[in-house]
Design an enzyme around this catalytic site. Structure first.
Site, PDB file in Angstrom:
ATOM      1  N   HIS A 160    -114.473  50.887  76.146  1.00  0.00           N
ATOM      2  CA  HIS A 160    -113.266  50.549  75.377  1.00  0.00           C
ATOM      3  C   HIS A 160    -112.348  51.770  75.253  1.00  0.00           C
ATOM      4  O   HIS A 160    -111.786  52.038  74.196  1.00  0.00           O
ATOM      5  CB  HIS A 160    -113.619  49.991  73.987  1.00  0.00           C
ATOM      6  N   THR A 161    -112.229  52.502  76.327  1.00  0.00           N
ATOM      7  CA  THR A 161    -111.327  53.657  76.366  1.00  0.00           C
ATOM      8  C   THR A 161    -110.261  53.460  77.433  1.00  0.00           C
ATOM      9  O   THR A 161    -109.184  54.049  77.342  1.00  0.00           O
ATOM     10  CB  THR A 161    -112.122  54.934  76.743  1.00  0.00           C
ATOM     11  N   SER A 210    -121.684  38.775  81.976  1.00  0.00           N
ATOM     12  CA  SER A 210    -122.756  39.642  81.487  1.00  0.00           C
ATOM     13  C   SER A 210    -122.308  41.083  81.313  1.00  0.00           C
ATOM     14  O   SER A 210    -123.132  41.982  81.182  1.00  0.00           O
ATOM     15  CB  SER A 210    -123.932  39.602  82.469  1.00  0.00           C
ATOM     16  N   GLY A 211    -121.009  41.312  81.377  1.00  0.00           N
ATOM     17  CA  GLY A 211    -120.502  42.675  81.197  1.00  0.00           C
ATOM     18  C   GLY A 211    -120.669  43.544  82.424  1.00  0.00           C
ATOM     19  O   GLY A 211    -120.540  44.765  82.346  1.00  0.00           O
ATOM     20  N   SER A 233    -118.245  40.475  86.894  1.00  0.00           N
ATOM     21  CA  SER A 233    -118.191  39.441  87.929  1.00  0.00           C
ATOM     22  C   SER A 233    -116.735  39.058  88.200  1.00  0.00           C
ATOM     23  O   SER A 233    -116.355  38.808  89.348  1.00  0.00           O
ATOM     24  CB  SER A 233    -118.998  38.211  87.507  1.00  0.00           C
ATOM     25  N   ASP A 247    -113.027  48.012  85.391  1.00  0.00           N
ATOM     26  CA  ASP A 247    -113.864  47.147  86.222  1.00  0.00           C
ATOM     27  C   ASP A 247    -113.367  47.114  87.669  1.00  0.00           C
ATOM     28  O   ASP A 247    -114.145  47.255  88.621  1.00  0.00           O
ATOM     29  CB  ASP A 247    -113.854  45.716  85.665  1.00  0.00           C
TER      30      ASP A 247
HETATM   31  C1  GLA Z   1    -114.114  44.965  79.882  1.00  0.00           C
HETATM   32  C2  GLA Z   1    -112.696  45.245  80.377  1.00  0.00           C
HETATM   33  C3  GLA Z   1    -112.550  46.711  80.794  1.00  0.00           C
HETATM   34  C4  GLA Z   1    -113.029  47.651  79.694  1.00  0.00           C
HETATM   35  C5  GLA Z   1    -114.397  47.232  79.181  1.00  0.00           C
HETATM   36  C6  GLA Z   1    -114.810  48.010  77.961  1.00  0.00           C
HETATM   37  O1  GLA Z   1    -115.030  45.105  80.922  1.00  0.00           O
HETATM   38  O2  GLA Z   1    -112.378  44.417  81.464  1.00  0.00           O
HETATM   39  O3  GLA Z   1    -111.214  46.970  81.139  1.00  0.00           O
HETATM   40  O4  GLA Z   1    -112.089  47.703  78.660  1.00  0.00           O
HETATM   41  O5  GLA Z   1    -114.441  45.848  78.830  1.00  0.00           O
HETATM   42  O6  GLA Z   1    -114.975  49.344  78.274  1.00  0.00           O
END
Ligand code: GLA
Length: 388
Positions: free
Chosen positions: A40-41, A127-128, A131, A176
């Site tokens: 979250h940066t 799932s973070g 995807s 991402d």
């Molecule tokens: C998601 C967002 C990214 C990033 C992360 C947190 O994956 O798509 O841009 O902000 O959360 O770091």
């Protein structure tokens, strides 16, 4: 290229031929990603430390004789048809990514011919591990190559971010897509979103491994909460900048400046940004000094900051972190990605991964009645489009 990826590509080409009765002429591949620290940066132009993993979206492609675009998705078990210039309403979320890519691409370049495409993926959904970025990057890279567009990788990554903003309504950063496009096998990336530059480094973890635990939880509100955090940090930034003219960017904010924010919640949000950015520097130093114990401690600090100050964790993620802390062979871990579900990332002794699985999964199941999943993985190269 790994044997694993080569065999997936071959398989997808064959499936393309079975569905469209022609041979694929391009195969596009884009991986999912992990992020060691710096969460979250990105959307506030901070720092992160991601790497691509051996989970991919693969698209096989060939031109058609007409101008129809026909896309078949194995993972979602359906098909979309689209003709450039004609109205189209995506009915499923995977179609929004594809449609978004087609629309954004056509703002600067031309789709001169119809095509068939077949999409497959093994990046765990929601799932973070990105995807969605993998779909966007695979599609945008494919369009760039097939229609000989000349934009560079950073523009490609930014185009993919526009899909999230405009077609999914999520104000995400570039982490991402950047990681999916530009990662290097076996390396971590130190990524600076202010200068939009990165450097690769070997982060030797010896007898340890990065291990993900998937909560299998995906919350609908994640998108709106995400955008709320973006807005909150913007408001806090504006207050600080109005009170201290030396602050021009988020990266200028010091802990002393954090005190200038009058609202206590907003103060916590900004505090997370400042400390998380510092933790990226500290983690890089800890790697340099081969101090994995320190890396583990920083991961846990990051988790508590995301949980308490940024408030993007959830009971399932918190449980996994607390439980993992009691495992002998765990150096540290934290929630990874946007939050509200998804995976934790953990530094675990390699020889103990199996033991960790049988430790964490039953405990998680008995707490939440959910079958979680544990993954170990390789760090792989970023996206690539090959002419077959
Ligand atoms: C998601 C967002 C990214 C990033 C992360 C947190 O994956 O798509 O841009 O902000 O959360 O770091």
């Amino acid at each position: 290229m790994s044997n694993e990826l080569a065999s997936f590509k071959k398989d997808i080409s064959q499936k393309f031929t079975a569905v469209f009765k022609q041979n694929a002429t391009f195969i596009s591949v884009a991986p999912g990603r992990i992020n060691v620290i710096g969460e979250h940066t990105d959307y506030n132009l901070g720092l992160s430390m991601p790497a691509a993993i051996n989970r991919w979206v693969i698209i096989a492609f060939a031109f058609r004789e007409d101008n129809l675009i026909k896309i078949s998705s194995e993972s979602f078990n359906n098909q979309m048809e689209y003709t450039p210039g004609k109205p189209f309403t995506p009915t499923e979320s995977w179609m929004k990514y594809i449609f978004g890519a087609l629309e954004i691409f056509q703002r600067t370049d031309k789709i001169t011919k119809g095509f068939n495409a077949y999409i497959w993926g093994n990046v765990p959904l929601g799932s973070g591990v990105s995807s969605s970025a993998a779909i966007e990057v695979a599609m945008m890279g494919l369009l760039r190559k097939a229609f000989s567009a000349s934009f560079d990788d950073v523009t490609l990554v930014k185009n993919c971010q526009k899909i999230e903003h405009e077609f999914l309504g999520v104000k995400s950063g570039l982490l991402d897509q950047y990681a999916s496009q530009l990662s290097k096998a076996g390396k971590l990336m130190a990524l600076d979103f202010q200068s939009m530059t990165h450097r690769y480094f070997d982060a030797e973890i010896g007898e340890y491994a990065w291990v993900l635990v998937n909560t299998k939880v995906k919350r609908e509100l994640a998108g709106s909460k995400f955008s709320e955090r973006v807005d909150e940090t913007q408001i806090a930034f504006k207050e600080i900048a109005s009170k201290n003219s030396a602050v021009k960017h988020f990266r200028d904010i010091t802990l002393k400046d954090v005190e200038l924010v009058s609202d206590s919640v907003l103060k916590n949000r900004i505090k997370h940004f400042v400390l998380e950015d510092q933790r990226v520097f500290d983690t890089a130093d800890a790697f340099k000094n081969n101090d994995l114990k320190k890396v583990g401690e920083l991961l846990l600090e990051s988790h508590y900051s995301l949980k308490n100050d940024y408030e993007v964790s959830c009971p399932e993620l918190d449980f996994l972190v607390e439980k993992s802390k009691t495992f002998d062979g765990f150096l540290g871990g934290r929630m990874m990605g946007g939050g509200f579900g998804g995976c934790t990332i953990n530094l675990i002794k390699k020889a103990k991964i199996e033991e960790f699985k049988t430790f964490i999964l039953p405990a998680y199941k008995s707490q939440f009645n959910i079958d979680g999943e544990v993954y170990a993985f390789d760090m792989v190269d970023g996206a690539n489009v090959e002419k077959v």
